[in-house]
Write an enzyme that holds these catalytic residues in place. Sequence first.
Site, PDB file in Angstrom:
ATOM      1  N   HIS A 217       2.572  -2.139  -5.050  1.00 10.35           N
ATOM      2  CA  HIS A 217       2.667  -1.064  -6.078  1.00 10.35           C
ATOM      3  C   HIS A 217       2.494   0.474  -5.700  1.00 10.35           C
ATOM      4  CE1 HIS A 217       4.023  -0.239 -10.190  1.00 10.35           C
ATOM      5  NE2 HIS A 217       3.269  -0.994 -10.720  1.00 10.35           N
ATOM      6  N   ARG A 218       1.922   0.741  -4.598  1.00  8.57           N
ATOM      7  CA  ARG A 218       1.894   1.799  -3.814  1.00  8.57           C
ATOM      8  C   ARG A 218       3.189   2.464  -3.575  1.00  8.57           C
ATOM      9  NH1 ARG A 218      -2.081   0.708   1.098  1.00  8.57           N
ATOM     10  NH2 ARG A 218      -0.115  -0.849   1.280  1.00  8.57           N
TER      11      ARG A 218
END
Length: 411
Positions: free
Chosen positions: A382-383
């Site tokens: 999710h970064r």
Amino acid sequence: MERVLFTDVGEGLHEAEILQWFVNVGDTVERDEALVELQTDKVAIEVTAPKKGIIMQRIGDIGQRIIVGDTLVEVDTGEGAAAAQPAELEIASKPQSETAAMVAQPADRGQGPVRIKAAPSVRKLARELGVDIQLVHASAAHGRITKEDVRHAATGETPTEPSQKQEAAKVSVHRVAPVMGEKRREKISGVRKQMYQNIAHSLATIPHTTAMYDMQVDELNRVRKDLKAFTEQSLTYLPFFIKIAVHVLQENPIFNASIDEENEEIIYHENINIGVAMATKQGLIVPVIHNVETLSLEEIAAQLYDLTERGRDNKLSLHELKGATFTISSTGMRGGVYATPVMTAPQVAILGLHAMAEKPVILPDRTIGIGTVMGSSLSFDHRVIDGEAVGYFMEAFKSYVENPNRLLLKS
């Protein structure tokens, strides 16, 4: 005196675990005779003697971790001080099954699989004499089979009883302190230890988020059955999913990327190398099909079959276990409906494909009927990937699965 070191085997592998010793202090070894077997992150390797000599020192216990540059043994070659420099070794990557096959010996059937401990020279002698090494009684310390054991087996003679020292060594290996309620203990080692460490590292450093979708596979199953009549190659569902993944990755390149943590950069890869997670007796491995975008469906199926067969026998090379840009984990009928697969750094996503089951579905004419539905899960970093991109990826993948004839519109 020659010092035999653990040298750099490349591929970024800097440490290993001692799996088994083939020699003891005082043994005379020939040039290229196996000294020790090591387990790296991916494959087992043998370290061999650089010259003929006598083992003067053996450093490290079974299960101990070592790093590049560590001394493994010292060999007296009879050449004096001039030979005191570390030996240049040829360390050959090889299937672990050749030197450490897991089989059940007759004497240990009640204890499950045990490791056959025999140097390659001993195994060669057994083949020459027509002796099944799995049935040879081991007389040396730690259950190691010697050439004399093989010769006894070939002639039908009763092997000489091991010395008290050897018996004591065996007892010390197998003795376990009694603990109330424990049935047995098993050392975490080899490939399983690497999985143990890698998954812990991945979950500790990558923020995992997972999206889950249902997909109908009735039409895909029909196409698969039709195509099986035109090929002798094993045509399971997985080659179709890999082929579909290629097209979806080309449409959504962020999922075929990796992260350079040190420079904080996203690396977009030109080629698509798909790792296929596979459970084996040794633990979880991930063989890689390289440049999948250049392969036909039939070629993908052929490579997948070959990797699967050799992976089960632990006969894959290091190259075939490295370089994946995206991973698929197909858990099959035993994998449940959904799961949260774990990524392998530095990849940014992994696709899980799960059990198929008949369920009520909405048919094209808007009536309720019975269809075959498969659960799927996409874990992503999710970064660098947000929810909208995941939606595009999964909707595209689902569209190809439910309408496989779309593949005909692609190259």
